[in-house]
Design a protein around this motif. Structure first.
Motif, PDB file in Angstrom:
ATOM      1  N   SER A  98       0.680  -1.124   0.093  1.00 28.15           N
ATOM      2  CA  SER A  98       0.054  -0.179  -0.266  1.00 28.15           C
ATOM      3  C   SER A  98       0.967   1.134  -0.057  1.00 28.15           C
ATOM      4  O   SER A  98       2.015   1.147   0.741  1.00 28.15           O
ATOM      5  CB  SER A  98      -0.854   0.063   1.131  1.00 28.15           C
ATOM      6  N   VAL A  99       0.329   2.383  -0.685  1.00 24.55           N
ATOM      7  CA  VAL A  99       1.183   3.571  -0.794  1.00 24.55           C
ATOM      8  C   VAL A  99       0.432   4.547  -0.327  1.00 24.55           C
ATOM      9  O   VAL A  99      -1.061   4.431  -0.143  1.00 24.55           O
ATOM     10  CB  VAL A  99       1.394   3.899  -2.189  1.00 24.55           C
ATOM     11  N   PRO A 100       1.075   5.630   0.464  1.00 28.08           N
ATOM     12  CA  PRO A 100       0.280   6.681   1.158  1.00 28.08           C
ATOM     13  C   PRO A 100      -0.623   7.769   0.286  1.00 28.08           C
ATOM     14  O   PRO A 100      -0.163   7.670  -0.912  1.00 28.08           O
ATOM     15  CB  PRO A 100       1.381   7.421   1.906  1.00 28.08           C
ATOM     16  N   ASP A 101      -1.506   8.471   0.694  1.00 29.71           N
ATOM     17  CA  ASP A 101      -2.205   9.216   0.027  1.00 29.71           C
ATOM     18  C   ASP A 101      -1.051  10.436  -0.174  1.00 29.71           C
ATOM     19  O   ASP A 101      -0.492  10.661   0.678  1.00 29.71           O
ATOM     20  CB  ASP A 101      -3.325   9.985   0.970  1.00 29.71           C
ATOM     21  N   GLY A 102      -1.300  11.163  -1.360  1.00 33.00           N
ATOM     22  CA  GLY A 102      -0.237  12.355  -1.650  1.00 33.00           C
ATOM     23  C   GLY A 102       0.728  11.866  -2.473  1.00 33.00           C
ATOM     24  O   GLY A 102       1.771  12.762  -2.481  1.00 33.00           O
ATOM     25  N   MET A 103       0.912  10.708  -3.031  1.00 35.21           N
ATOM     26  CA  MET A 103       1.929  10.603  -3.946  1.00 35.21           C
ATOM     27  C   MET A 103       2.301  11.354  -5.118  1.00 35.21           C
ATOM     28  O   MET A 103       3.278  11.243  -5.754  1.00 35.21           O
ATOM     29  CB  MET A 103       1.963   8.989  -4.322  1.00 35.21           C
ATOM     30  N   GLY A 104       0.988  12.076  -5.304  1.00 31.90           N
ATOM     31  CA  GLY A 104       1.185  13.035  -6.631  1.00 31.90           C
ATOM     32  C   GLY A 104       2.105  14.259  -6.149  1.00 31.90           C
ATOM     33  O   GLY A 104       2.686  15.107  -7.027  1.00 31.90           O
ATOM     34  N   ASN A 105       2.498  14.193  -4.998  1.00 33.23           N
ATOM     35  CA  ASN A 105       3.646  15.354  -4.350  1.00 33.23           C
ATOM     36  C   ASN A 105       4.868  15.149  -4.944  1.00 33.23           C
ATOM     37  O   ASN A 105       5.839  16.178  -5.116  1.00 33.23           O
ATOM     38  CB  ASN A 105       3.453  15.517  -2.861  1.00 33.23           C
ATOM     39  N   LEU A 106       5.151  13.777  -5.357  1.00 31.75           N
ATOM     40  CA  LEU A 106       6.553  13.560  -5.858  1.00 31.75           C
ATOM     41  C   LEU A 106       6.679  13.710  -7.319  1.00 31.75           C
ATOM     42  O   LEU A 106       6.906  13.123  -8.281  1.00 31.75           O
ATOM     43  CB  LEU A 106       6.727  12.013  -5.381  1.00 31.75           C
ATOM     44  N   THR A 107       6.508  15.033  -7.499  1.00 28.40           N
ATOM     45  CA  THR A 107       6.475  15.555  -8.924  1.00 28.40           C
ATOM     46  C   THR A 107       7.971  15.273  -9.714  1.00 28.40           C
ATOM     47  O   THR A 107       7.945  15.702 -10.930  1.00 28.40           O
ATOM     48  CB  THR A 107       5.948  16.937  -8.841  1.00 28.40           C
ATOM     49  N   SER A 108       9.047  15.054  -9.084  1.00 29.07           N
ATOM     50  CA  SER A 108      10.198  14.965  -9.711  1.00 29.07           C
ATOM     51  C   SER A 108      10.591  13.374 -10.159  1.00 29.07           C
ATOM     52  O   SER A 108      11.329  13.011 -10.728  1.00 29.07           O
ATOM     53  CB  SER A 108      11.470  15.219  -8.708  1.00 29.07           C
ATOM     54  N   MET A 109       9.707  12.622  -9.962  1.00 31.11           N
ATOM     55  CA  MET A 109       9.667  11.414 -10.278  1.00 31.11           C
ATOM     56  C   MET A 109       9.695  10.963 -11.706  1.00 31.11           C
ATOM     57  O   MET A 109       9.070  11.282 -12.333  1.00 31.11           O
ATOM     58  CB  MET A 109       8.615  10.356  -9.713  1.00 31.11           C
TER      59      MET A 109
END
Length: 292
Positions: A98-109
Protein backbone atom coordinates in the motif's frame (compact mmCIF):
# COMPACT_ATOMS: atom_id res chain seq x y z
CA UNK A 1 22.86 1.57 11.99
CA UNK A 2 25.09 2.77 14.84
CA UNK A 3 23.45 5.31 17.12
CA UNK A 4 26.21 7.86 16.56
CA UNK A 5 26.72 8.23 12.89
CA UNK A 6 29.95 9.65 11.56
CA UNK A 7 28.83 9.62 7.95
CA UNK A 8 27.20 13.02 7.64
CA UNK A 9 28.50 13.46 4.07
CA UNK A 10 27.32 10.01 2.90
CA UNK A 11 25.61 10.13 -0.50
CA UNK A 12 25.11 6.43 -1.29
CA UNK A 13 24.00 3.64 1.05
CA UNK A 14 23.59 0.27 -0.65
CA UNK A 15 22.79 -2.74 1.55
CA UNK A 16 21.51 -5.04 -1.15
CA UNK A 17 20.90 -8.78 -1.56
CA UNK A 18 21.85 -9.39 2.07
CA UNK A 19 20.77 -11.95 4.64
CA UNK A 20 21.25 -11.50 8.37
CA UNK A 21 21.97 -13.87 11.19
CA UNK A 22 18.94 -14.69 13.31
CA UNK A 23 20.25 -12.90 16.39
CA UNK A 24 21.16 -9.71 14.56
CA UNK A 25 18.39 -7.18 14.04
CA UNK A 26 18.33 -5.00 10.96
CA UNK A 27 17.77 -1.48 12.31
CA UNK A 28 17.26 1.68 10.31
CA UNK A 29 16.18 3.95 13.14
CA UNK A 30 19.02 6.43 12.57
CA UNK A 31 18.59 6.62 8.81
CA UNK A 32 17.06 10.09 9.06
CA UNK A 33 20.39 11.50 10.22
CA UNK A 34 22.05 10.91 6.86
CA UNK A 35 20.86 14.26 5.56
CA UNK A 36 23.05 14.24 2.44
CA UNK A 37 21.91 10.80 1.25
CA UNK A 38 20.99 10.58 -2.43
CA UNK A 39 20.70 6.80 -2.96
CA UNK A 40 19.21 4.19 -0.64
CA UNK A 41 19.49 0.62 -1.92
CA UNK A 42 17.85 -2.12 0.17
CA UNK A 43 16.69 -4.54 -2.54
CA UNK A 44 16.35 -8.22 -1.59
CA UNK A 45 16.83 -7.58 2.13
CA UNK A 46 14.61 -8.85 4.98
CA UNK A 47 13.41 -5.42 6.11
CA UNK A 48 9.69 -5.08 6.77
CA UNK A 49 9.31 -1.31 6.71
CA UNK A 50 11.06 1.99 6.26
CA UNK A 51 11.26 4.31 9.29
CA UNK A 52 9.09 7.41 9.24
CA UNK A 53 12.29 9.45 9.47
CA UNK A 54 12.84 8.72 5.79
CA UNK A 55 10.94 11.94 5.11
CA UNK A 56 13.84 13.93 6.60
CA UNK A 57 16.16 12.95 3.73
CA UNK A 58 15.18 15.88 1.56
CA UNK A 59 17.95 15.27 -1.00
CA UNK A 60 17.14 11.59 -1.51
CA UNK A 61 16.74 10.72 -5.20
CA UNK A 62 16.50 6.89 -5.28
CA UNK A 63 14.83 4.31 -3.02
CA UNK A 64 15.25 0.71 -4.14
CA UNK A 65 13.12 -1.82 -2.23
CA UNK A 66 12.74 -4.24 -5.15
CA UNK A 67 12.11 -7.83 -4.03
CA UNK A 68 11.91 -6.86 -0.35
CA UNK A 69 9.30 -9.53 0.34
CA UNK A 70 8.28 -8.31 3.81
CA UNK A 71 7.49 -4.68 2.96
CA UNK A 72 3.71 -4.21 2.90
CA UNK A 73 3.44 -0.41 3.09
CA UNK A 74 5.37 2.75 2.33
CA UNK A 75 5.46 5.34 5.15
CA UNK A 76 3.37 8.49 4.89
CA UNK A 77 6.50 10.64 5.20
CA UNK A 78 7.77 9.45 1.82
CA UNK A 79 5.61 12.09 0.13
CA UNK A 80 7.95 14.75 1.59
CA UNK A 81 10.79 13.63 -0.68
CA UNK A 82 10.27 16.24 -3.38
CA UNK A 83 13.60 15.39 -5.11
CA UNK A 84 12.86 11.66 -5.36
CA UNK A 85 13.39 10.53 -8.95
CA UNK A 86 13.31 6.73 -8.65
CA UNK A 87 11.21 4.45 -6.44
CA UNK A 88 11.14 0.66 -6.75
CA UNK A 89 9.05 -1.44 -4.37
CA UNK A 90 7.46 -4.87 -4.57
CA UNK A 91 8.34 -7.65 -6.97
CA UNK A 92 7.12 -10.89 -8.49
CA UNK A 93 6.96 -12.83 -5.22
CA UNK A 94 6.25 -9.95 -2.84
CA UNK A 95 3.23 -9.17 -0.71
CA UNK A 96 0.70 -6.54 -1.85
CA UNK A 97 1.96 -3.08 -1.00
CA UNK A 98 0.00 0.00 0.00
CA UNK A 99 1.14 3.52 -0.75
CA UNK A 100 0.19 6.66 1.19
CA UNK A 101 -2.16 9.37 0.01
CA UNK A 102 -0.32 12.26 -1.56
CA UNK A 103 1.98 10.36 -3.92
CA UNK A 104 1.21 13.05 -6.48
CA UNK A 105 3.50 15.36 -4.48
CA UNK A 106 6.51 13.47 -5.83
CA UNK A 107 6.59 15.56 -8.99
CA UNK A 108 10.30 14.90 -9.68
CA UNK A 109 9.68 11.16 -10.13
CA UNK A 110 11.08 9.75 -13.37
CA UNK A 111 11.05 5.99 -12.65
CA UNK A 112 8.37 4.18 -10.63
CA UNK A 113 8.13 0.42 -10.08
CA UNK A 114 5.27 -0.80 -7.88
CA UNK A 115 4.18 -4.48 -8.01
CA UNK A 116 1.61 -4.70 -6.82
CA UNK A 117 -0.41 -1.78 -5.40
CA UNK A 118 -3.30 -2.88 -3.19
CA UNK A 119 -6.28 -1.02 -1.69
CA UNK A 120 -5.10 2.46 -2.69
CA UNK A 121 -8.01 4.02 -4.63
CA UNK A 122 -6.56 7.54 -4.45
CA UNK A 123 -3.34 6.44 -6.11
CA UNK A 124 -4.96 6.10 -9.54
CA UNK A 125 -5.72 9.83 -9.40
CA UNK A 126 -2.39 10.84 -7.88
CA UNK A 127 -0.51 8.99 -10.62
CA UNK A 128 -1.59 11.56 -13.19
CA UNK A 129 0.37 14.27 -11.34
CA UNK A 130 3.71 12.52 -11.91
CA UNK A 131 4.20 14.14 -15.29
CA UNK A 132 8.00 13.67 -15.34
CA UNK A 133 7.73 9.87 -15.40
CA UNK A 134 9.83 8.13 -18.06
CA UNK A 135 9.61 4.54 -16.82
CA UNK A 136 6.47 3.10 -15.20
CA UNK A 137 6.28 -0.55 -14.15
CA UNK A 138 3.08 -1.15 -12.23
CA UNK A 139 0.76 -3.95 -11.18
CA UNK A 140 -2.39 -2.55 -9.63
CA UNK A 141 -5.76 -3.77 -8.45
CA UNK A 142 -8.67 -2.04 -10.21
CA UNK A 143 -11.85 -3.69 -8.92
CA UNK A 144 -14.22 -0.84 -9.83
CA UNK A 145 -15.09 0.54 -13.25
CA UNK A 146 -14.46 4.15 -12.19
CA UNK A 147 -10.93 3.20 -11.10
CA UNK A 148 -10.20 1.73 -14.52
CA UNK A 149 -11.39 4.92 -16.23
CA UNK A 150 -9.47 7.18 -13.84
CA UNK A 151 -6.34 5.07 -14.23
CA UNK A 152 -6.39 5.50 -18.00
CA UNK A 153 -7.06 9.23 -17.64
CA UNK A 154 -4.05 9.52 -15.34
CA UNK A 155 -1.87 7.63 -17.81
CA UNK A 156 -2.91 10.13 -20.47
CA UNK A 157 -1.09 12.87 -18.52
CA UNK A 158 2.25 11.05 -18.62
CA UNK A 159 3.38 12.36 -21.97
CA UNK A 160 7.11 11.80 -21.28
CA UNK A 161 6.76 8.04 -20.75
CA UNK A 162 9.31 5.96 -22.65
CA UNK A 163 8.92 2.53 -21.01
CA UNK A 164 5.48 1.37 -19.85
CA UNK A 165 4.74 -1.99 -18.21
CA UNK A 166 1.14 -2.43 -17.03
CA UNK A 167 -0.82 -5.19 -15.37
CA UNK A 168 -4.27 -4.62 -13.90
CA UNK A 169 -5.82 -7.08 -11.45
CA UNK A 170 -9.60 -7.56 -11.32
CA UNK A 171 -10.00 -4.86 -13.92
CA UNK A 172 -13.64 -4.44 -15.00
CA UNK A 173 -12.96 -3.39 -18.55
CA UNK A 174 -15.14 -4.09 -21.55
CA UNK A 175 -13.49 -4.81 -24.88
CA UNK A 176 -14.59 -1.42 -26.18
CA UNK A 177 -12.93 0.24 -23.21
CA UNK A 178 -9.72 -1.67 -23.76
CA UNK A 179 -9.57 -0.60 -27.43
CA UNK A 180 -10.13 3.07 -26.36
CA UNK A 181 -7.29 2.70 -23.85
CA UNK A 182 -4.89 1.60 -26.57
CA UNK A 183 -5.76 4.74 -28.52
CA UNK A 184 -4.72 6.80 -25.47
CA UNK A 185 -1.42 4.95 -25.12
CA UNK A 186 -0.79 5.20 -28.86
CA UNK A 187 -0.65 8.98 -28.61
CA UNK A 188 2.33 8.99 -26.23
CA UNK A 189 5.01 10.86 -28.21
CA UNK A 190 8.09 9.30 -26.54
CA UNK A 191 6.93 5.72 -25.82
CA UNK A 192 9.63 3.22 -26.82
CA UNK A 193 8.60 0.01 -25.03
CA UNK A 194 5.17 -1.29 -24.03
CA UNK A 195 4.92 -4.47 -21.95
CA UNK A 196 2.16 -6.69 -20.61
CA UNK A 197 -0.69 -4.37 -21.46
CA UNK A 198 -3.46 -6.93 -21.19
CA UNK A 199 -7.16 -7.58 -21.23
CA UNK A 200 -9.37 -10.60 -20.62
CA UNK A 201 -10.75 -10.24 -24.15
CA UNK A 202 -9.62 -12.40 -27.02
CA UNK A 203 -10.71 -10.58 -30.20
CA UNK A 204 -7.89 -8.61 -31.89
CA UNK A 205 -7.65 -4.84 -31.85
CA UNK A 206 -7.07 -3.20 -35.20
CA UNK A 207 -4.19 -0.74 -35.09
CA UNK A 208 -3.97 1.94 -37.75
CA UNK A 209 -2.91 5.50 -38.47
CA UNK A 210 0.23 6.79 -36.77
CA UNK A 211 -0.37 5.11 -33.41
CA UNK A 212 2.74 4.35 -31.33
CA UNK A 213 4.94 6.32 -33.65
CA UNK A 214 8.26 5.68 -31.81
CA UNK A 215 7.49 2.28 -30.26
CA UNK A 216 10.33 -0.24 -30.67
CA UNK A 217 9.13 -3.19 -28.55
CA UNK A 218 5.61 -4.38 -27.75
CA UNK A 219 4.47 -7.28 -25.54
CA UNK A 220 0.69 -7.78 -25.35
CA UNK A 221 -1.60 -10.40 -23.89
CA UNK A 222 -4.15 -9.87 -26.67
CA UNK A 223 -3.62 -10.11 -30.45
CA UNK A 224 -3.28 -7.09 -32.68
CA UNK A 225 -4.00 -6.49 -36.36
CA UNK A 226 -1.96 -3.83 -38.11
CA UNK A 227 -3.07 -1.45 -40.81
CA UNK A 228 -0.49 0.50 -42.83
CA UNK A 229 0.99 3.28 -40.71
CA UNK A 230 0.59 1.60 -37.31
CA UNK A 231 3.69 1.23 -35.16
CA UNK A 232 6.05 2.31 -37.98
CA UNK A 233 9.20 1.91 -35.82
CA UNK A 234 8.33 -1.43 -34.18
CA UNK A 235 11.20 -3.95 -34.14
CA UNK A 236 9.98 -6.64 -31.71
CA UNK A 237 6.44 -7.88 -31.15
CA UNK A 238 5.02 -10.49 -28.78
CA UNK A 239 1.35 -11.35 -28.31
CA UNK A 240 -1.07 -14.20 -27.63
CA UNK A 241 -3.74 -15.67 -29.90
CA UNK A 242 -6.58 -17.56 -28.19
CA UNK A 243 -7.69 -19.93 -30.90
CA UNK A 244 -11.02 -21.22 -29.55
CA UNK A 245 -12.69 -17.81 -28.93
CA UNK A 246 -11.69 -16.73 -32.43
CA UNK A 247 -13.28 -19.84 -33.92
CA UNK A 248 -16.46 -19.32 -31.92
CA UNK A 249 -16.66 -15.75 -33.20
CA UNK A 250 -15.99 -16.92 -36.77
CA UNK A 251 -12.99 -14.59 -36.82
CA UNK A 252 -10.02 -15.55 -38.99
CA UNK A 253 -6.89 -13.94 -37.56
CA UNK A 254 -4.66 -12.61 -40.32
CA UNK A 255 -0.94 -12.95 -39.60
CA UNK A 256 -0.33 -11.25 -42.93
CA UNK A 257 -0.97 -7.89 -41.25
CA UNK A 258 2.54 -8.18 -39.80
CA UNK A 259 3.78 -7.22 -43.24
CA UNK A 260 2.51 -3.72 -42.52
CA UNK A 261 5.26 -3.27 -39.90
CA UNK A 262 8.21 -2.05 -41.99
CA UNK A 263 10.85 -2.22 -39.22
CA UNK A 264 9.79 -5.52 -37.63
CA UNK A 265 12.70 -7.89 -36.98
CA UNK A 266 11.24 -10.39 -34.49
CA UNK A 267 7.73 -11.61 -33.73
CA UNK A 268 6.94 -14.05 -30.93
CA UNK A 269 3.39 -15.39 -31.08
CA UNK A 270 1.89 -17.58 -28.35
CA UNK A 271 -1.00 -19.66 -29.67
CA UNK A 272 -3.34 -20.96 -26.99
CA UNK A 273 -5.53 -23.95 -27.85
CA UNK A 274 -7.69 -26.19 -25.71
CA UNK A 275 -5.18 -29.02 -26.02
CA UNK A 276 -1.84 -27.35 -25.64
CA UNK A 277 0.22 -24.19 -25.71
CA UNK A 278 1.86 -23.84 -29.09
CA UNK A 279 4.86 -21.52 -29.37
CA UNK A 280 5.75 -20.00 -32.70
CA UNK A 281 8.70 -17.70 -33.16
CA UNK A 282 9.01 -15.81 -36.40
CA UNK A 283 12.29 -14.08 -37.17
CA UNK A 284 11.92 -11.25 -39.65
CA UNK A 285 15.34 -10.35 -41.03
CA UNK A 286 14.11 -7.60 -43.35
CA UNK A 287 10.91 -5.83 -44.28
CA UNK A 288 10.82 -7.70 -47.61
CA UNK A 289 10.73 -11.22 -46.15
CA UNK A 290 7.52 -13.21 -46.47
CA UNK A 291 6.03 -14.21 -43.08
CA UNK A 292 5.00 -17.86 -43.07
Amino acid sequence: MPSRLGFQALRVLAIEDCTFMKDYAFHLENLGRLHQLRYLGLRETPISKLPKEIGELRFLQTIDLWECKNVEALPQSIILLRQLKCLRAGGAACKPISVPDGMGNLTSMEELWLRYVDKCPNFVQELGKLTELRNLNICIELPESWMCKTFVESLGNLQKIQVLSLHALNAKLSWEGYAHDLVTLGEFPELLRLERCGSDNDIPVVMGGNAFHKLRSCNMTAPLRFLPGAMPSLERLEFTVHVQPLKEANFDFDFGSLENLPCLREAVILTLTAAALLFTEIMLMSMNEQVS
